[in-house]
Write a protein that holds these residues in place. Sequence first.
Motif, short mmCIF file in Angstrom:
data_model
loop_
_atom_site.label_atom_id
_atom_site.label_comp_id
_atom_site.label_asym_id
_atom_site.label_seq_id
_atom_site.Cartn_x
_atom_site.Cartn_y
_atom_site.Cartn_z
N LYS A 1 -31.04 -20.61 1.11
CA LYS A 1 -30.42 -20.63 2.44
C LYS A 1 -29.93 -22.01 2.86
CE LYS A 1 -31.81 -16.35 2.83
NZ LYS A 1 -30.87 -15.25 2.57
N LYS A 2 -30.30 -23.07 2.11
CA LYS A 2 -29.99 -24.45 2.50
C LYS A 2 -30.56 -24.76 3.88
CE LYS A 2 -27.80 -27.16 0.67
NZ LYS A 2 -28.26 -28.26 -0.22
N MET A 3 -31.72 -24.17 4.16
CA MET A 3 -32.43 -24.42 5.42
C MET A 3 -33.91 -24.60 5.10
SD MET A 3 -30.84 -21.52 7.94
CE MET A 3 -31.80 -22.05 9.37
N THR A 4 -34.52 -25.62 5.69
CA THR A 4 -35.96 -25.81 5.52
C THR A 4 -36.72 -24.75 6.31
OG1 THR A 4 -35.76 -28.17 5.13
CG2 THR A 4 -37.89 -27.39 5.92
N MET A 5 -36.41 -24.64 7.59
CA MET A 5 -37.01 -23.58 8.42
C MET A 5 -35.96 -22.51 8.69
SD MET A 5 -39.40 -25.30 11.38
CE MET A 5 -40.28 -23.77 11.76
N LYS B 1 -21.55 -21.02 -0.14
CA LYS B 1 -22.59 -21.53 -1.03
C LYS B 1 -22.35 -20.93 -2.40
CE LYS B 1 -26.07 -21.86 2.67
NZ LYS B 1 -25.29 -21.21 3.72
N ILE B 2 -22.05 -21.79 -3.36
CA ILE B 2 -21.76 -21.30 -4.70
C ILE B 2 -22.99 -21.50 -5.59
CG2 ILE B 2 -19.28 -21.71 -4.50
CD1 ILE B 2 -19.64 -24.27 -6.13
N PRO B 3 -23.22 -20.59 -6.53
CA PRO B 3 -24.40 -20.70 -7.40
C PRO B 3 -24.40 -22.03 -8.16
CG PRO B 3 -23.38 -18.54 -7.63
CD PRO B 3 -22.43 -19.38 -6.82
N ARG C 1 -31.01 -27.75 -13.26
CA ARG C 1 -31.82 -27.55 -14.46
C ARG C 1 -31.09 -26.67 -15.48
NH1 ARG C 1 -36.68 -24.97 -11.56
NH2 ARG C 1 -34.88 -23.85 -10.75
N ALA C 2 -30.44 -25.63 -14.99
CA ALA C 2 -29.66 -24.77 -15.88
C ALA C 2 -28.47 -25.54 -16.46
CB ALA C 2 -29.18 -23.53 -15.13
N ALA C 3 -27.87 -26.40 -15.63
CA ALA C 3 -26.72 -27.19 -16.09
C ALA C 3 -27.15 -28.16 -17.19
CB ALA C 3 -26.11 -27.95 -14.92
N VAL C 4 -28.33 -28.74 -17.05
CA VAL C 4 -28.84 -29.66 -18.08
C VAL C 4 -29.09 -28.90 -19.39
CG1 VAL C 4 -30.80 -31.10 -18.75
CG2 VAL C 4 -29.87 -31.27 -16.45
N ARG C 5 -29.72 -27.74 -19.28
CA ARG C 5 -30.01 -26.98 -20.49
C ARG C 5 -28.71 -26.57 -21.20
NH1 ARG C 5 -34.16 -24.87 -16.90
NH2 ARG C 5 -36.18 -25.71 -17.61
N PRO D 1 -30.71 -23.57 -5.76
CA PRO D 1 -29.91 -22.62 -6.54
C PRO D 1 -28.45 -22.51 -6.09
CG PRO D 1 -31.14 -21.44 -4.89
CD PRO D 1 -31.48 -22.90 -4.69
N VAL D 2 -28.06 -23.30 -5.10
CA VAL D 2 -26.68 -23.23 -4.60
C VAL D 2 -26.14 -24.62 -4.30
CG1 VAL D 2 -26.93 -20.92 -3.60
CG2 VAL D 2 -27.42 -22.94 -2.20
N MET D 3 -24.82 -24.70 -4.22
CA MET D 3 -24.15 -25.92 -3.76
C MET D 3 -23.35 -25.54 -2.51
SD MET D 3 -21.34 -28.34 -5.74
CE MET D 3 -22.49 -28.87 -7.01
N ALA D 4 -23.51 -26.31 -1.45
CA ALA D 4 -22.83 -26.02 -0.19
C ALA D 4 -21.45 -26.66 -0.20
CB ALA D 4 -23.64 -26.56 0.99
N VAL D 5 -20.41 -25.83 -0.11
CA VAL D 5 -19.03 -26.31 -0.15
C VAL D 5 -18.31 -25.92 1.14
CG1 VAL D 5 -18.96 -26.31 -2.68
CG2 VAL D 5 -18.30 -24.24 -1.43
#
Length: 431
Positions: free
Chosen positions: A77-81, A416-418, A422-426, A407-411
């Motif tokens: 959600k890109k939200m702490t609370m 929010k795109i997936p 860690r997956a990118a490094v692998r 798990p997302v990038m806020a654009v």
Amino acid sequence: MIPESMIQLYHWFLARFAALIYRYPSRELIVIGVTGTNGKSTTVQFIGQLLESLGERVGWTTTASFKVAENEWVNDKKMTMLGRFQTQKLLREMVDAGCRYAIVETSSQGIAQSRHVGIDYDVAVFTNLTPEHIEAHGGFEPYKQAKGKLFSSLNRFVVKKINGKEIKKIAVANLDDPYAHYFLSLGGEMKTGFGLISNNGTDINTAPVIPERFDLSGACTTLELQGLTIHLKTIGRFNVLNVLAAMTTVHALGYSWEDVQTAAEALEGVPGRLERIDEGQPFTVIVDYAYEPAALSAVYEALEFIEHKRLIHITGSAGGGRDVARRRILGEMAAEHDDIVIVANEDPYDEDPMQIIHEVADAALRAGKQDGVNLFRILDRQEAIEKATQIARPGDLVLITGKGSEPVMAVANGQKIPWDDRAAVRKALRH
């Protein structure tokens, strides 16, 4: 224009209504709130892990994940609370799942919008305080006071009885932090604290939890505490403080130090926090969430205990008006600590991502780095990670900060795109 006081009243009534709709679930749980600038998510999950090791059923809400008993899922959600209704719904699900404890990462922004209202907290935990997110609050003092409301809320609720046992209102603070006194002064029947170096126990009514000795290394950490020798899997001074916060909290809830020791030695690292990615490569790769100067400084300190040759660092900064001043500082820190700096896209929101990259990279350039030699500006984050893994030599350390396990990038346009570092490094390492 709607007056600020009316907006605040709206938030307050909405929070109260949400608690009513879900039948005040926090009254049926022992609720632990964790606040501070850094370490909140890790401390929440460490407290949860300790309690689970001790046989309790728990739920939590953090920047990294949500948990209801055995069910855990990623926070995308890109939200702490979360919003008031979502949080109360989660708390009700915890009650229905038979949880005894709810651990809530409680942010200053959430408090400012009354998202904590309607949650009957029993324990408040303070990790640390640095000048982060202060633009959203109008300055450091309002930021500090917002976090303080978690502690003062302890005095506003009657003592609960759960399974016939009275639940004390407990305040827990990091005594190494200069603002510990402020938070401890605000509320709580039982006041306790922890630290690595502080002897400041004047504000607490129990013995301070401070190791007689501690040994930090790249493999593990050893503490001499309460007459016990405790071996932790976690590394880094900041992580030791997070563990101490969790241990102090759980002990204050009534568990013996011997039981807490056994549970602490089983603690696992939190995903995206100093997380090693190993695909058999001849160099070390670490992914961490650190996105602001104080947290990044703590990461650099932890890396001193990990043997490595060159440090190759992928860094950047978020958009959306989030503490713009930090971009220059991050660039300067990278120039000082890193052998090779790669500035990449992080969470641009509606800002021009390349402009953010330039602001960070230009600061590194002014501090002595050279474009194309030991400083690179790469818009595509996957490409940046592939660049780092391609230039890494045996014995080097590749550090990727800013997103951790998100798990997302806020654009732009609220999208929010997936995305997962860690997956990118692998993916890069398997090429």
